[in-house]
Scaffold this active site. Structure first.
Site, PDB file in Angstrom:
ATOM      1  N   TYR A 135       7.998  -7.249  -8.452  1.00 55.14           N
ATOM      2  CA  TYR A 135       7.687  -6.033  -7.703  1.00 55.14           C
ATOM      3  C   TYR A 135       7.342  -4.878  -8.655  1.00 55.14           C
ATOM      4  CZ  TYR A 135       8.258  -2.333  -4.172  1.00 55.14           C
ATOM      5  OH  TYR A 135       8.067  -1.263  -3.331  1.00 55.14           O
ATOM      6  N   SER A 193      31.467  -4.917   7.102  1.00 52.47           N
ATOM      7  CA  SER A 193      30.319  -5.467   7.821  1.00 52.47           C
ATOM      8  C   SER A 193      30.686  -6.805   8.431  1.00 52.47           C
ATOM      9  CB  SER A 193      29.151  -5.662   6.852  1.00 52.47           C
ATOM     10  OG  SER A 193      28.111  -6.373   7.479  1.00 52.47           O
ATOM     11  N   THR A 225       0.827  -1.213   0.000  1.00 51.99           N
ATOM     12  CA  THR A 225       0.000   0.000   0.000  1.00 51.99           C
ATOM     13  C   THR A 225       0.861   1.264   0.000  1.00 51.99           C
ATOM     14  OG1 THR A 225      -0.148  -0.252   2.394  1.00 51.99           O
ATOM     15  CG2 THR A 225      -2.050  -0.979   1.105  1.00 51.99           C
ATOM     16  N   ASP A 231       9.672   1.248   4.602  1.00 50.83           N
ATOM     17  CA  ASP A 231      10.784   0.682   5.358  1.00 50.83           C
ATOM     18  C   ASP A 231      11.604   1.755   6.063  1.00 50.83           C
ATOM     19  OD1 ASP A 231       9.811  -1.542   4.151  1.00 50.83           O
ATOM     20  OD2 ASP A 231      11.566  -1.929   2.887  1.00 50.83           O
ATOM     21  N   GLY A 241      12.260  -9.697   4.365  1.00 47.62           N
ATOM     22  CA  GLY A 241      11.073  -8.861   4.504  1.00 47.62           C
ATOM     23  C   GLY A 241      11.041  -8.076   5.800  1.00 47.62           C
ATOM     24  N   LEU A 242      12.141  -8.031   6.531  1.00 46.05           N
ATOM     25  CA  LEU A 242      12.168  -7.256   7.781  1.00 46.05           C
ATOM     26  C   LEU A 242      12.989  -5.980   7.616  1.00 46.05           C
ATOM     27  CD1 LEU A 242      12.559 -10.171  10.357  1.00 46.05           C
ATOM     28  CD2 LEU A 242      10.465  -9.055   9.567  1.00 46.05           C
ATOM     29  N   SER A 243      13.377  -5.728   6.376  1.00 44.28           N
ATOM     30  CA  SER A 243      13.951  -4.442   6.026  1.00 44.28           C
ATOM     31  C   SER A 243      15.356  -4.171   6.563  1.00 44.28           C
ATOM     32  CB  SER A 243      13.005  -3.353   6.525  1.00 44.28           C
ATOM     33  OG  SER A 243      13.050  -2.317   5.631  1.00 44.28           O
ATOM     34  N   SER A 244      16.226  -5.114   6.307  1.00 45.70           N
ATOM     35  CA  SER A 244      17.618  -4.891   6.692  1.00 45.70           C
ATOM     36  C   SER A 244      18.235  -3.766   5.868  1.00 45.70           C
ATOM     37  CB  SER A 244      18.433  -6.175   6.522  1.00 45.70           C
ATOM     38  OG  SER A 244      18.579  -6.512   5.161  1.00 45.70           O
ATOM     39  N   SER A 245      17.763  -3.579   4.645  1.00 46.93           N
ATOM     40  CA  SER A 245      18.363  -2.535   3.802  1.00 46.93           C
ATOM     41  C   SER A 245      18.049  -1.144   4.370  1.00 46.93           C
ATOM     42  CB  SER A 245      17.905  -2.652   2.343  1.00 46.93           C
ATOM     43  OG  SER A 245      16.515  -2.520   2.225  1.00 46.93           O
TER      44      SER A 245
HETATM   45  P1  ADP Z   1      15.424  -6.641   3.213  1.00 50.10           P
HETATM   46  O1  ADP Z   1      15.534  -5.158   3.265  1.00 50.10           O
HETATM   47  O2  ADP Z   1      14.001  -7.106   3.203  1.00 50.10           O
HETATM   48  O3  ADP Z   1      16.212  -7.337   4.273  1.00 50.10           O
HETATM   49  P2  ADP Z   1      16.749  -6.214   0.704  1.00 50.10           P
HETATM   50  O4  ADP Z   1      17.025  -7.104  -0.452  1.00 50.10           O
HETATM   51  O5  ADP Z   1      16.008  -4.953   0.480  1.00 50.10           O
HETATM   52  O6  ADP Z   1      16.015  -7.110   1.819  1.00 50.10           O
HETATM   53  O7  ADP Z   1      18.126  -5.802   1.400  1.00 50.10           O
HETATM   54  C1  ADP Z   1      19.042  -6.787   1.798  1.00 50.10           C
HETATM   55  C2  ADP Z   1      20.437  -6.364   1.390  1.00 50.10           C
HETATM   56  O8  ADP Z   1      20.884  -5.233   2.189  1.00 50.10           O
HETATM   57  C3  ADP Z   1      21.477  -7.423   1.678  1.00 50.10           C
HETATM   58  O9  ADP Z   1      21.533  -8.371   0.629  1.00 50.10           O
HETATM   59  C4  ADP Z   1      22.744  -6.579   1.758  1.00 50.10           C
HETATM   60  O10 ADP Z   1      23.190  -6.244   0.460  1.00 50.10           O
HETATM   61  C5  ADP Z   1      22.269  -5.306   2.418  1.00 50.10           C
HETATM   62  N1  ADP Z   1      22.482  -5.339   3.879  1.00 50.10           N
HETATM   63  C6  ADP Z   1      21.548  -5.203   4.833  1.00 50.10           C
HETATM   64  N2  ADP Z   1      22.098  -5.271   6.081  1.00 50.10           N
HETATM   65  C7  ADP Z   1      23.424  -5.444   5.906  1.00 50.10           C
HETATM   66  C8  ADP Z   1      24.546  -5.599   6.788  1.00 50.10           C
HETATM   67  N3  ADP Z   1      24.382  -5.616   8.113  1.00 50.10           N
HETATM   68  N4  ADP Z   1      25.767  -5.767   6.243  1.00 50.10           N
HETATM   69  C9  ADP Z   1      25.929  -5.772   4.912  1.00 50.10           C
HETATM   70  N5  ADP Z   1      24.914  -5.647   4.036  1.00 50.10           N
HETATM   71  C10 ADP Z   1      23.666  -5.470   4.491  1.00 50.10           C
HETATM   72 MG    MG Z   2      14.887  -3.831   1.770  1.00 52.59          MG
END
Ligand code: ADP
Ligand code: MG
Length: 388
Positions: A224, A71, A39, A175, A127-131
């Site tokens: 997407y 990292s 959304t 996110d 899907g928990l938004s690590s990016s």
């Molecule tokens: P999501 O945001 O849902 O986790 P994404 O595909 O949007 O998935 O983002 C994931 C990408 O972000 C990873 O593949 C990596 O490239 C980058 N990333 C996220 N956190 C880290 C981290 N702690 N160290 C290095 N890269 C990271």
């Molecule tokens: Mg992401």
């Protein structure tokens, strides 16, 4: 890992890599959406919540206009000049760092670089938004090294601009907004048009539980972008009847229904899901504080069914997880989180039944799929900032 032990580990690794101690620390959380799949880019609503999994950066400013970033969660790294970011897309994870710096510069800020080490407890690509957590931790770090005054909404927009235009992932604002503005202990009702949010407390006794399918998810694929394009097509076609509409947010369900025959079936399905999902977010905002179990369970059920049948973002692993969750003790509701196509599911679970729920889901899902999932309760943590 306890915060103290984690900090010690990161400081030790920092000193191995860069020599000396880190002087600055930033953190930014991941997030889980409780309602409102896809959304955000339709300028609608999302019920979002930060989680206690987060990303830290330990750093020390440097005065030569460069950033050196490593990292503990990923190989490689980057050592780059802040004045030539256009040319330096690295095509690895450091693009999220470069992209944040690039977007800050586009917004007119002058940046001071740093040596930085990232450590995250947010799983990647689930899907928990690590990016976004990485981007927001980075923005907070630049804020410190460069003495910037960024308000959190601006910070979220800058992170999104970096991810859209530099990394090349055309995500909505959900996110970054969640990571920057999340509130400890509560969910947020986010309005993706006005970029405002309302703190929405959850009834006592209900826990949010992440059920990670651990199945491959690939959003770099076409799915997407295709969903976004189909939504835009729907808006375009409906605009001939309703010239003022800008996004699916502006269409009422009855309006969509009255023009159903004019839309390609697939476009109709996508629009129908978004319009209904938007309403479910508002309905959840009503139901969450009081904890009406029946209502919560219906809303979660309808959201998943729409995601599977209308928006078509489910996957076999998600379906298996849903079944395992719905069969487990203490479950109130279960649905997708993040963009879908694998990744995590989210459940609302009775507090007293957390252990029984987790135990059964672990076994049941592993039996159904042969994959060992991860199941854990999450608590809303504060939005991005200095590590306290
Ligand atoms: P999501 O945001 O849902 O986790 P994404 O595909 O949007 O998935 O983002 C994931 C990408 O972000 C990873 O593949 C990596 O490239 C980058 N990333 C996220 N956190 C880290 C981290 N702690 N160290 C290095 N890269 C990271
Ligand atoms: Mg992401």
């Amino acid at each position: 890992m306890e915060a103290e032990a984690r900090k010690k580990l990161v400081a030790e690794k920092f000193s191995e890599l860069f020599g000396g101690q880190p002087q600055l620390w930033s953190r930014a959380p991941g997030r889980v959406d409780l309602m409102g799949s896809h959304t955000d880019y339709n300028l609608g609503y999302v019920m979002t919540m930060t989680i206690d999994q987060d990303t830290w950066i330990a750093a020390r400013a440097r005065q030569d206009g460069r950033v050196c970033i490593r990292s503990l969660n990923a190989a490689g790294g980057g050592d780059f000049a802040l004045d030539s970011l256009e040319q330096s897309r690295g095509c690895n994870w450091t693009d999220y760092v470069r992209g944040t710096a690039w977007a800050l510069q586009q917004a007119g800020y002058r940046l001071t670089g740093f040596d930085g080490l990232v450590h995250s407890t947010v799983p990647f690509g689930s899907g928990l938004s690590s990016s976004a957590a990485l981007e927001m931790a980075c923005a907070v770090m630049f804020q410190q090294t460069s003495d910037l005054k960024l308000d959190p909404v601006e910070m979220a927009l800058i992170g999104q601009a970096g991810e859209n235009q530099y990394v090349g992932m055309n995500c909505g604002i959900l996110d970054q907004y969640s990571s920057a503005l999340g509130q400890a202990g509560s969910a947020l009702l986010l309005d993706c048009r006005s970029l405002t949010s309302q703190v929405t407390p959850m009834a006592a006794g209900i826990n949010v539980v992440i059920c990670d399918t651990r199945a491959e998810r690939n959003l770099a694929g076409t799915e997407y972008g295709e969903r976004r394009a189909q939504c835009e097509q729907g808006v375009e076609m409906l605009r001939s009847h309703y010239p003022d509409i800008e996004a699916l947010r502006d269409i009422r369900f009855e309006q969509l229904e009255s023009h159903r025959a004019e839309l390609p079936e697939v476009v109709y399905k996508r629009c129908r899901f978004i319009i209904q999902e938007n309403q479910r977010v508002l309905d959840l905002a009503q139901a969450l504080p009081g904890g009406d179990r029946l209502r919560l369970s219906e809303l979660f059920r309808d959201s998943y069914q729409g995601a599977r049948d209308l928006y078509q973002i489910s996957a076999p692993a998600m379906e298996a997880m849903l079944q395992a969750m719905l069969a487990a003790p203490g479950v109130i509701g279960a649905r997708q989180t993040g963009a879908g196509f694998g990744g995590c599911m989210v459940g609302l679970v009775e507090e007293g039944q957390l252990a029984a729920f987790a135990g059964q889901v672990l076994n049941d899902y592993a039996q159904r799929t042969g994959i060992q999932p991860q199941v854990y309760p999450v608590i809303a943590s504060p939005g991005a900032g200095l590590l306290g």
